[in-house]
Design a protein around this motif. Structure first.
Motif, PDB file in Angstrom:
ATOM      1  N   SER A  48      40.080  33.121  11.921  1.00  0.00           N
ATOM      2  CA  SER A  48      39.164  32.367  11.064  1.00  0.00           C
ATOM      3  C   SER A  48      39.949  31.738   9.921  1.00  0.00           C
ATOM      4  O   SER A  48      40.947  32.304   9.478  1.00  0.00           O
ATOM      5  N   SER A 126      35.612  36.258   9.615  1.00  0.00           N
ATOM      6  CA  SER A 126      35.186  35.092   8.829  1.00  0.00           C
ATOM      7  C   SER A 126      34.863  35.474   7.384  1.00  0.00           C
ATOM      8  O   SER A 126      35.104  34.695   6.458  1.00  0.00           O
ATOM      9  N   ALA A 311      29.579  29.459   9.035  1.00  0.00           N
ATOM     10  CA  ALA A 311      30.603  29.480  10.093  1.00  0.00           C
ATOM     11  C   ALA A 311      30.476  28.226  10.947  1.00  0.00           C
ATOM     12  O   ALA A 311      29.383  27.863  11.378  1.00  0.00           O
TER      13      ALA A 311
END
Length: 340
Positions: A48, A126, A311
């Motif tokens: 991420s 994330s 995201a």
């Protein structure tokens, strides 16, 4: 799987100054020489990557070709001088990378990373990728304003300007974790509920800059009331300038309050670089480091708080969407790309 090819997907700065971006799938992986020039670095397979306003404000020569600083991923190679008791191949780490994080691979200095907490603590890659720049900026700004975790902050007051963005929410959450008695956020009226919820408390006061009477009254009624004003909004592209009007809100006298901003006009940057800042007025550039990452994790766990994530898939379309959201400055929380 280890592919034979030395090419990867990456988001790169293009054009003469590097202010335009493109998504490519054949960019050369970063060079990694563990026994010579990269002895103190680790080579990462990125899971991420987070973006910050600085990523589109930096021209190519300053920012490098691949976009992005914040990353979370898995160590694939380790430089010879990296502490092998601390980091091993296969460890998941997050931090600031030196080669651009919006890519399938990056490299990072071992003193600018930290381990992802063990799976029992439920931090996702994330969420970890959202921490480095925003949360260290907030932590170090608060520290400049003498708000530190080892002290009793119950009688301290902090004002956070630009409360709904990634750096603002970080400031509110860290203030709460450090037990700050009075936390006030400035944001737009659409974001009141979000700021209270993400900040984790009904006790957080919210002032709306788009309600003129309330806004003016706040500035009139709070002269000399704040230990720290943390400004994550000035000069961020919407024409805001809180620098001068915030000074009267600082406590005066013995324990003078501090105004700390993440951005400002060129004259203020010049002062900062020339080390001639006015007393109690500072511009902060986050200096990411392992100790502060660890402190941030422990404070967030203590407050039972997490970064708020948007995201986005890592693709040409995703890249365009992500930077559009970032530049609109209407996005709540942090923008993170899922690379892997």
């Amino acid at each position: 799987h280890h592919s034979i090819t030395n090419k990867m997907k990456a988001a790169i700065r293009t054009g003469l100054l590097g202010y335009t971006f493109s998504f490519v799938d054949n960019y050369v992986k970063p060079l990694f020489k563990p026994s010579s020039i990269h002895r103190n670095q680790v080579y990462i397979k990125v899971k991420s990557a987070g973006i910050n306003p600085v990523d589109y404000k930096l021209p190519r020569f300053a920012g490098g070709k691949v976009i992005g600083i914040d990353f979370c991923g898995t160590i694939e190679q380790i430089g010879d001088d990296v502490d092998s008791n601390e980091y091993k191949i296969g460890d998941d780490v997050f931090g600031s990378c030196s080669s651009g994080s919006l890519a399938e691979y990056c490299k990072a200095d071992s003193n600018r990373i930290a381990k992802v907490p063990s799976s029992s603590s439920d931090w996702t890659s994330s969420e970890c990728a959202a921490l480095p720049v925003a949360y260290v900026s907030a932590l170090q700004s608060l520290r400049t304003g003498k708000i530190v975790s080892e002290e009793d902050n119950s009688n301290k007051s902090v004002l956070i300007i630009g409360a709904s963005g990634g750096c603002g929410i970080a400031g509110i959450q860290l203030c709460r974790a450090m037990g700050v008695g009075r936390i006030v956020g400035i944001c737009s009226s659409n974001n009141i509920d979000f700021v209270k919820e993400a900040g984790g408390g009904e006790t957080i006061e919210v002032i709306c800059y788009n309600k003129e009477d309330e806004f003016k009254t706040f500035f009139d009624d709070n002269v000399g009331k704040f230990d720290c004003v943390y400004d994550a909004a000035t000069n961020s592209g919407g024409g805001e300038d809180y620098w001068n009007k915030s000074q009267k809100l600082l406590k005066f006298g013995e324990s003078h309050g501090d105004y700390v901003s993440l951005n400002g006009p060129a004259s203020k940057w010049f002062r900062a670089f020339a080390k001639k800042q006015k007393p109690h007025q500072s511009l902060i550039m986050a200096n990411t480091n392992t100790a502060d990452f660890k402190l941030i994790l422990s404070l967030m766990n203590k407050a039972k708080a997490k970064p708020v994530i948007n995201a986005i898939p890592f693709s040409e379309e995703g890249l365009a969407t992500g930077f559009q959201m970032l530049k609109s400055r209407r996005t709540k929380g942090k923008i993170v790309f899922n690379i892997d």
